[in-house]
Design a protein around this motif. Structure first.
Motif, PDB file in Angstrom:
ATOM      1  N   ALA A 182       3.793 -60.183 -12.619  1.00  0.00           N
ATOM      2  CA  ALA A 182       3.910 -61.059 -11.452  1.00  0.00           C
ATOM      3  C   ALA A 182       3.371 -60.353 -10.210  1.00  0.00           C
ATOM      4  CB  ALA A 182       5.360 -61.467 -11.246  1.00  0.00           C
ATOM      5  N   SER A 183       3.593 -59.037 -10.137  1.00  0.00           N
ATOM      6  CA  SER A 183       3.065 -58.297  -8.988  1.00  0.00           C
ATOM      7  C   SER A 183       1.543 -58.315  -8.979  1.00  0.00           C
ATOM      8  CB  SER A 183       3.539 -56.852  -9.026  1.00  0.00           C
ATOM      9  OG  SER A 183       4.919 -56.806  -8.904  1.00  0.00           O
ATOM     10  N   ALA A 184       0.953 -58.261 -10.180  1.00  0.00           N
ATOM     11  CA  ALA A 184      -0.512 -58.336 -10.246  1.00  0.00           C
ATOM     12  C   ALA A 184      -0.990 -59.650  -9.635  1.00  0.00           C
ATOM     13  CB  ALA A 184      -0.971 -58.219 -11.699  1.00  0.00           C
ATOM     14  N   VAL A 185      -0.235 -60.726  -9.890  1.00  0.00           N
ATOM     15  CA  VAL A 185      -0.620 -62.023  -9.342  1.00  0.00           C
ATOM     16  C   VAL A 185      -0.477 -62.025  -7.828  1.00  0.00           C
ATOM     17  CG1 VAL A 185      -0.156 -64.478  -9.366  1.00  0.00           C
ATOM     18  CG2 VAL A 185       0.094 -63.156 -11.448  1.00  0.00           C
ATOM     19  N   THR A 186       0.641 -61.492  -7.317  1.00  0.00           N
ATOM     20  CA  THR A 186       0.820 -61.517  -5.863  1.00  0.00           C
ATOM     21  C   THR A 186      -0.216 -60.641  -5.177  1.00  0.00           C
ATOM     22  OG1 THR A 186       2.434 -59.739  -5.941  1.00  0.00           O
ATOM     23  CG2 THR A 186       3.281 -61.972  -6.004  1.00  0.00           C
ATOM     24  N   ARG A 187      -0.619 -59.559  -5.844  1.00  0.00           N
ATOM     25  CA  ARG A 187      -1.696 -58.741  -5.256  1.00  0.00           C
ATOM     26  C   ARG A 187      -2.967 -59.551  -5.126  1.00  0.00           C
ATOM     27  NH1 ARG A 187       0.360 -54.300  -7.617  1.00  0.00           N
ATOM     28  NH2 ARG A 187      -0.719 -54.593  -9.581  1.00  0.00           N
ATOM     29  N   LYS A 188      -3.226 -60.361  -6.137  1.00  0.00           N
ATOM     30  CA  LYS A 188      -4.455 -61.153  -6.115  1.00  0.00           C
ATOM     31  C   LYS A 188      -4.371 -62.252  -5.050  1.00  0.00           C
ATOM     32  CE  LYS A 188      -7.702 -64.026  -8.277  1.00  0.00           C
ATOM     33  NZ  LYS A 188      -8.028 -64.638  -7.019  1.00  0.00           N
ATOM     34  N   GLY A 195      15.829 -59.949 -19.072  1.00  0.00           N
ATOM     35  CA  GLY A 195      17.023 -59.741 -18.272  1.00  0.00           C
ATOM     36  C   GLY A 195      17.352 -58.271 -18.134  1.00  0.00           C
ATOM     37  N   VAL A 196      17.169 -57.536 -19.220  1.00  0.00           N
ATOM     38  CA  VAL A 196      17.557 -56.126 -19.218  1.00  0.00           C
ATOM     39  C   VAL A 196      16.474 -55.266 -18.584  1.00  0.00           C
ATOM     40  CG1 VAL A 196      18.066 -54.204 -20.727  1.00  0.00           C
ATOM     41  CG2 VAL A 196      19.088 -56.394 -21.173  1.00  0.00           C
ATOM     42  N   MET A 197      15.230 -55.625 -18.844  1.00  0.00           N
ATOM     43  CA  MET A 197      14.137 -54.877 -18.229  1.00  0.00           C
ATOM     44  C   MET A 197      13.242 -55.824 -17.439  1.00  0.00           C
ATOM     45  SD  MET A 197      12.920 -51.925 -20.747  1.00  0.00           S
ATOM     46  CE  MET A 197      13.653 -52.201 -22.319  1.00  0.00           C
ATOM     47  N   PRO A 198      13.654 -56.147 -16.232  1.00  0.00           N
ATOM     48  CA  PRO A 198      12.888 -57.125 -15.451  1.00  0.00           C
ATOM     49  C   PRO A 198      11.479 -56.647 -15.133  1.00  0.00           C
ATOM     50  CG  PRO A 198      15.004 -56.635 -14.431  1.00  0.00           C
ATOM     51  CD  PRO A 198      14.813 -55.651 -15.510  1.00  0.00           C
ATOM     52  N   GLN A 199      11.267 -55.332 -15.241  1.00  0.00           N
ATOM     53  CA  GLN A 199       9.924 -54.818 -14.957  1.00  0.00           C
ATOM     54  C   GLN A 199       8.883 -55.485 -15.842  1.00  0.00           C
ATOM     55  OE1 GLN A 199      12.559 -53.081 -15.499  1.00  0.00           O
ATOM     56  NE2 GLN A 199      12.798 -51.456 -13.990  1.00  0.00           N
ATOM     57  N   LEU A 200       9.283 -55.850 -17.053  1.00  0.00           N
ATOM     58  CA  LEU A 200       8.349 -56.477 -17.985  1.00  0.00           C
ATOM     59  C   LEU A 200       7.759 -57.745 -17.384  1.00  0.00           C
ATOM     60  CD1 LEU A 200      10.190 -56.149 -21.383  1.00  0.00           C
ATOM     61  CD2 LEU A 200       8.198 -54.899 -20.577  1.00  0.00           C
ATOM     62  N   ALA A 201       8.543 -58.446 -16.583  1.00  0.00           N
ATOM     63  CA  ALA A 201       8.026 -59.654 -15.950  1.00  0.00           C
ATOM     64  C   ALA A 201       7.520 -59.375 -14.544  1.00  0.00           C
ATOM     65  CB  ALA A 201       9.126 -60.713 -15.892  1.00  0.00           C
ATOM     66  N   LEU A 202       8.132 -58.369 -13.895  1.00  0.00           N
ATOM     67  CA  LEU A 202       7.780 -58.111 -12.492  1.00  0.00           C
ATOM     68  C   LEU A 202       6.397 -57.509 -12.342  1.00  0.00           C
ATOM     69  CD1 LEU A 202      10.970 -56.784 -10.744  1.00  0.00           C
ATOM     70  CD2 LEU A 202       9.682 -58.831 -10.262  1.00  0.00           C
ATOM     71  N   ALA A 205       9.410 -64.169  -7.281  1.00  0.00           N
ATOM     72  CA  ALA A 205      10.587 -64.850  -7.820  1.00  0.00           C
ATOM     73  C   ALA A 205      10.178 -66.142  -8.504  1.00  0.00           C
ATOM     74  CB  ALA A 205      11.580 -65.134  -6.700  1.00  0.00           C
ATOM     75  N   ALA A 206       9.284 -66.909  -7.864  1.00  0.00           N
ATOM     76  CA  ALA A 206       8.855 -68.179  -8.450  1.00  0.00           C
ATOM     77  C   ALA A 206       8.146 -67.940  -9.780  1.00  0.00           C
ATOM     78  CB  ALA A 206       7.945 -68.922  -7.481  1.00  0.00           C
ATOM     79  N   LEU A 207       7.280 -66.919  -9.817  1.00  0.00           N
ATOM     80  CA  LEU A 207       6.532 -66.645 -11.049  1.00  0.00           C
ATOM     81  C   LEU A 207       7.460 -66.203 -12.172  1.00  0.00           C
ATOM     82  CD1 LEU A 207       3.507 -64.787  -9.491  1.00  0.00           C
ATOM     83  CD2 LEU A 207       3.434 -66.970 -10.661  1.00  0.00           C
ATOM     84  N   VAL A 208       8.362 -65.279 -11.842  1.00  0.00           N
ATOM     85  CA  VAL A 208       9.272 -64.785 -12.875  1.00  0.00           C
ATOM     86  C   VAL A 208      10.159 -65.929 -13.362  1.00  0.00           C
ATOM     87  CG1 VAL A 208      11.143 -63.187 -13.359  1.00  0.00           C
ATOM     88  CG2 VAL A 208       9.223 -62.449 -11.998  1.00  0.00           C
TER      89      VAL A 208
END
Lengths: 318, 225, 673
Positions: free
Chosen positions: C508-514, C498-505, C349-352
């Motif tokens: 961001a998920s790659a970062v949280t994995r790291k 906003g419409v396709m949050p996956q583009l940001a998620l 959430a913070a990253l997005v």
């Protein structure tokens, strides 16, 4: 199966659009009875809508496109909200697109658009109404969120249909936090729908008005849509209340058949009748607050909702 | 031992519900301005206490608790509100209006107190043997909130109501944590409260005679210069 | 062929990025050839924008490829201390933000800068691109030296950008304040690195990662980082420079500072607390959460009472940074309680939100730039009705307004939704009191979000809606083509995420994995996001948008079909009072009045009310920050006093100074020998 679900979803929305003015009419009638006035017909809102739709729209010279599109946006958001709230059945395909938080966001969208439209013409009343509406909004929104949070903590989901399903799984246990949440919710409902302790829906040209001040420049079909949207908003709030606190009669996931559906419609109508008269009673018994008592009222709603959360953490059914 | 008598699930739920109502009423008292409303709320609190006590009595099989429930009904729901109402009518103090601190701030302080009380009660309730132990936090919160109400009000009558509400909290703590106090003590407290209210009522008349108002700010002038 | 090219690009991502950073330097220097020519701006800034775009693409490709990291040692730097570079998911994510938002700002700048407004366009170009390049190097640096060099370059170049109109005293003052706090922050960061090296005296980040610190030292490092990066990010109470510097700077620079530079501080905070420090404690999380939420609320309340549109946006930046830091704090709190999945959710959430804020805040600052050029006004009391004169700017600003107000289906809502979702799990934290206080944080967050909507209705309503409050607004002109391009780019970004949050998620998920070794539940479809479980919660911006558009369209058609579309234009209804004029509209002060009334304790207010008999009444209100008087002025006075004391030493005579040197020499000789 899939098709039936979509048809049911569609039917629910149509039903909401159709009976929302009736609910408003019922409340007006109850109020009149309780105040010993001769009551208007229950169908009065429909007549008003019909009359408004047939009139020519008078649009201020300074109105921008934003002003013209706002009634449609308001109506659209409220219809969408009706599609998310499980009023008849929890088996709503559309509800996956938006949970309770998104629902609050949807209401906020409507509020922002209405306020912007009110400021568009540039009259004193409009912008005053806009700022008051936003003030009520930013206090009511956290309170509503806390109410929904409370329910989410109980049933582990922020999706409204899952909440109802979760409730129906343990119908006998009432969590103590629900009392706080319910009181807070009713207070938010009154404030958000321009009901009496905060605003008077039947007033015009008073310095205290909020909702009506924003609509002063609307006429004919635009006004009709805005009014219809506010009926729908009231209806939606009532249905949120039913889903959170008295979800009896809502057809839960997996129950099909015409009988269940008919039963759920009867249950909904019954609940609306009771809720409408209760609302009218509250409005009759209470006096309108001064505008700066309104934050106090809403702060109280907010604190009650938070208190409910705390009580749940301490005493909650696990 | 009958102390370990198990509650059935619905009973504990209803008790929890009543406890929550008690807390709700305490908050409602904190937010009201009119004395008459306060008295009504106080009577409601008494009613809930009576209900919860008889429920505990029913499920634990302790018959003394029925007497204490009846006593509560008699004293806190009927007698005291009646006396207080007559008192404020004769004193003309129906409209106790302004609080010292504005209401939202008071409520926020109340919220912090509730968190404090709940946090404090968590370890204590672990030690208690009864199933109603979670109610201890509520009882503590009710006591603290009543105290807060006494601090933030100016009029003498409101302070007495706060005092009585505090006693309610203590009583609730007693029933919930230990299934009530011995009957003798309970009777004694009841008598104390009754006499206390009579004496305070007399004081009110004296205060009003002296200052022509029940506003306690006048007492500030009594200090030695 | 393309895949082969792609794979070579992926393998040498870092090299390409370095090349692009050098390209920015080149573009900047090229501007110095013809300093005063506007052509330079029109050509070089689009090139810079293209470079930004390439940076964004490279960062995105790196994130998508799922590589761990790429490192490089430059043959530059101090003797025996070459500069280290490293590209990993965290830096790639922030490079993505830099590239995406930077591209829009640069293309807007190409149409924005004029000759004759302070610094010459060529010099402006140099400073601007140096600023961009230094931010990129901050994100890539892998040792403390390079990090500090880039950090200081960033501070200096932005200082010169802020003071581009240095003939105005207030701007000089704002620039000075900014420089001062930037340096205090830099000292804290330097000290933080000093603690982090843990006795090895190696200032390479790898050495810091492997250093083991005692809890006390680790906490010291964390607090120093919080002070240093918090000062840059504008966390309360280190925020005072922000509402001064942002209005002073030219609008694209404000956009860069608010949208991008604040994010480097977020990056620094994440780098230190999640990567360089090997332990974390839950108290840190609580501290960060409390500070973040307080900043958010504080920023929102102050934004609501501002009368200068850029100051309003600056306070709103404080609010958004607060939200980001609250997310980081919540993530630390969860992570220390072994709730890794929820930690990943909060961090996500913070990253997005960082990305979103970069997009919508730049967009809004740029629109204020267009308004400023068209009307020469920053004061909200002298604007109004611009939607009719500047339809392009107004419609793009509407997108930004709705996005920043956190309304679905735009991007601001997505990050707030994620953060609220993660707040739902706070009762699972196994600490007494904390698990009761933290859910209140959700309430504060909701209050802040709703206040932000209030603020943005005020901003948009007063600037663009209503009637023009000044006659001169009648000849306001819309933005030019390049400006529009920049605005549209950023607005599209807001809508798309906003419409396709996956583009940001996904990134961001790659970062949280790291950072956490865990990422939230990825869903395969483009329709939904369901971060924890579909039953728990799901959201779809796309369906929301389609739903709203669909229902609005159907309603419109039905109304036209079943009723009619007849419309008359009439004069505004005057309520029976015909002498109304534009000055009778609600002012910015008026719109802020409920907030002033309710949160009066936050402000230090001075009010001049007119007396009843005055013939030309004046109403004046001044609202100041209490913290300025409570914290900064005492410090300033103390420093002044200290300087006066030390000033006694300064006799003015040369022989006395020589005597000081002589005495110092003697003392040193005695002690050393």
């Amino acid at each position: 199966m899939r098709g039936i679900t979509f048809i049911r979803q569609f039917g629910e929305v149509i039903l909401a659009i159709a009976i929302a003015p009736l609910f408003a009419g019922w409340i007006a009638q109850c109020r009149a009875w309780m105040q010993s006035r001769s009551a208007p017909l229950v169908t009065q809102p429909y007549r008003m809508l019909r009359k408004l739709f047939s009139k020519d729209a008078a649009l201020a010279e300074t109105a921008s496109p934003l002003f013209r599109i706002t009634p449609y946006v308001l109506f659209g958001t409220m219809v969408l909200a009706a599609a998310i709230i499980p009023s008849l059945a929890t088996d709503l395909p559309f509800a996956r697109a938006a949970d309770a938080i998104a629902l609050i966001g949807l209401f906020a969208t409507a509020r922002v658009f209405l306020s912007l439209a009110a400021m568009d013409i540039g009259t004193g009343f409009g912008s005053m109404g806009a700022r008051r509406e936003m003030m009520i909004g930013f206090l009511a929104e956290p309170a509503l969120l806390m109410v929904l949070f409370n329910a989410s903590l109980l049933y582990g989901s922020t999706a409204l249909p899952s909440l109802v399903d979760g409730y129906r799984a343990h119908p006998t246990i009432i969590d103590p936090s629900v009392i706080f949440a319910a009181v807070a919710f009713v207070m938010v409902l009154l404030a958000e729908n321009a009901r009496i302790p905060i605003d008077n829906p039947a007033t015009h040209l008073e310095l205290t008005m909020i909702h009506e001040a924003m609509l002063l420049e609307y006429s004919a079909r635009h006004l009709a849509l805005v009014e219809w949207a506010s009926y729908l908003k009231l209806f939606n709030y009532a249905c949120i209340g039913f889903a959170l606190f008295v979800p009896w009669g809502i057809a839960i996931h997996g129950s099909d058949g015409g009988g269940v559906l008919a039963l759920s419609i009867v249950a909904l109508l019954g609940k609306l009748v009771v809720a409408g008269s209760a609302l009218a009673l509250i409005e009759t018994l209470s006096a309108k607050l001064r505008i700066f008592r309104a934050p106090e009222f809403l702060a109280m709603a907010f604190l009650l909702a938070v208190l409910g959360l705390l009580v749940h953490l301490l005493l909650g059914v696990r | 031992m009958h102390l370990l008598h198990p509650f059935t699930v619905p009973v504990i739920n209803v008790l929890n519900l009543l406890a929550a109502c008690l807390l709700l009423l305490s908050f409602a008292m904190l937010s009201r301005r009119r004395t008459q409303r306060l008295i009504t709320l106080f009577a409601w609190q008494g009613g809930i206490l009576c209900l919860s006590t008889s429920l505990v009595a029913y499920s634990s099989g302790l018959h003394e608790l029925y007497y204490s429930a009846a006593l509560t009904l008699l004293l806190k729901v009927i007698t005291l509100p009646l006396i207080l109402r007559r008192l404020i009518y004769r004193l003309g103090a129906e409209w106790d209006s302004e609080t010292m601190v504005n209401i939202p701030v008071t409520m926020l302080a109340g919220l912090m107190l509730v968190i404090f009380a709940f946090g404090l009660a968590q370890p204590i309730s672990m030690m208690a043997t009864t199933i109603t132990r979670n109610m201890l936090g509520i009882a503590l919160a009710v006591i603290l909130l009543s105290f807060l109400m006494m601090i933030t009000r100016r009029k003498a009558v409101t302070q007495v109501i706060g005092f009585l509400a505090m006693e309610n909290g203590l009583f609730f703590a007693a029933t919930s944590a230990t299934y009530g106090m011995p009957m003798v003590i309970e009777l004694g407290i009841a008598l104390d409260v009754l006499v206390g209210v009579f004496i305070l009522g007399l004081f009110f008349f004296q205060i009003r005679e002296q200052f022509e108002s029940l506003d306690l700010r006048n007492m500030e002038n009594l200090k030695e210069e | 062929m393309i895949s082969a090219l792609a794979s070579t690009v992926v393998q040498h991502d870092l090299r390409w990025l370095l090349l692009l950073i050098c390209a920015w330097g080149g573009i900047g220097l090229a501007g110095m050839l013809r300093q005063r020519s506007l052509l330079v701006v029109r050509v070089l800034f689009p090139l810079g924008s293209l470079t930004c775009l390439l940076v964004a693409i490279l960062a995105g490709v790196f994130l998508a490829s799922g590589q761990a990291s790429q490192a490089m040692v430059l043959p530059l730097g101090l003797p025996d201390l070459p500069f280290h570079l490293r590209l990993d998911a965290l830096s790639a994510f922030f490079l993505l933000i830099l590239g995406v938002a930077g591209a829009g700002i640069s293309i807007f700048s190409a149409g924005y800068f004029r000759v004759g407004e302070g610094t010459s366009p060529g010099l402006m170009g140099l400073q601007y691109h140096l600023f961009l390049a230094s931010m990129a190097v901050v994100l890539l640096a892998d040792d403390a030296y390079l990090f500090m060099v880039a950090w200081e370059t960033m501070a200096l170049s932005s200082y010169f950008l802020v003071t581009s109109q240095h003939r105005i005293p207030e701007i000089r003052r704002a620039g000075f304040l900014y420089l001062l706090i930037a340096h205090v922050g830099a000292i804290c960061i330097l000290l933080c690195f000093g603690v982090l090296q843990g006795g090895s005296w190696l200032f390479i980040f790898d050495a810091m990662r492997s250093a083991t610190l005692t809890p006390l030292l680790a906490s010291t490092a964390f607090l120093l980082a919080l002070l240093g990066f918090g000062a840059k990010a504008g966390l309360v109470p280190m925020h005072v420079w922000l509402p001064e510097a942002h209005p002073a700077a030219p609008s694209p620079v404000s956009a860069m500072m608010s949208g991008l530079m604040l994010k480097t501080a977020v990056y620094g905070m994440l780098r230190v607390s999640f990567d360089l420090l090997h332990v974390r404690f839950w108290q840190w999380g609580v501290l960060l959460l409390a500070l973040g939420l307080f900043s958010a609320l504080y920023g929102a309340i102050f934004a609501a009472v501002q009368t200068d549109m850029k100051r309003l946006l600056a306070y709103s930046s404080i609010e958004n940074v607060g939200i980001i830091f609250a997310g980081i704090g919540l993530s630390i709190l969860f992570e220390t309680c072994n709730l890794h999945l929820f930690a990943a959710l909060a961090l996500c959430a913070a990253l997005v939100h960082s990305l979103n804020h970069a997009l919508f805040k730049s967009l809004l600052f740029l629109t204020t730039g267009s308004v400023l050029h068209a009307t020469k006004q920053r004061n909200l009391g002298k604007l109004g009705g611009l939607i009719r004169r500047m339809p392009w700017v107004a419609s793009m600003a509407l997108v930004g307004t709705l996005a920043i107000a956190g309304l679905p289906p735009l991007n601001g809502f997505v990050s707030e939704w994620l953060l609220l979702q993660s707040f739902l799990f706070t009762p699972e934290i196994p600490h007494e009191f904390v698990n009761m206080f933290v859910p209140l944080g959700a309430a504060v967050l909701a209050l802040t979000a709703a206040l932000a909507a209030y603020v943005m209705v005020k901003f948009y309503g007063v600037v663009f809606l209503g009637q023009p409050r000044e006659a001169s607004l009648a000849d306001a002109h819309d933005a030019n083509l390049l400006e529009r391009l920049g605005l549209v780019w950023l607005a599209l970004g807001c809508i798309l995420i906003g419409v396709m949050p996956q583009l940001a998620l996904r990134p961001a998920s790659a970062v949280t994995r790291k950072l956490l070794g865990q990422s939230i539940l990825p869903t395969g479809s483009i329709w939904w996001i369901a971060p924890i479980a579909p039953k728990q919660a799901s959201y779809s911006g796309l369906i929301m948008l389609l739903g709203i558009v669909g229902v609005v369209g159907i309603t419109f058609l039905l109304v036209r079909l079943l009723a009619h579309g007849r419309t008359r234009r009439v004069a505004t209804w005057d309520c029976g009072y015909p002498y109304q004029n534009a000055r009778m509209q609600d002012t910015a002060e008026g719109f802020g009045q409920p907030i002033r009334h309710m949160f009066g304790t936050f402000f230090r207010m001075e009010r001049d009310l007119p007396a009843p008999e005055e013939s030309s009444p004046h109403y004046r209100i001044r609202i100041e920050d209490r913290l300025w008087h409570a914290i900064y002025q005492p410090i300033a006075r103390a420093v002044q006093w200290l300087a006066d004391v030390v000033g006694v030493l300064q006799g003015g005579s040369l022989s006395i100074y020589l005597l000081y040197s002589f005495l110092t020499l003697i003392v040193l000789l005695v002690f050393v020998l």
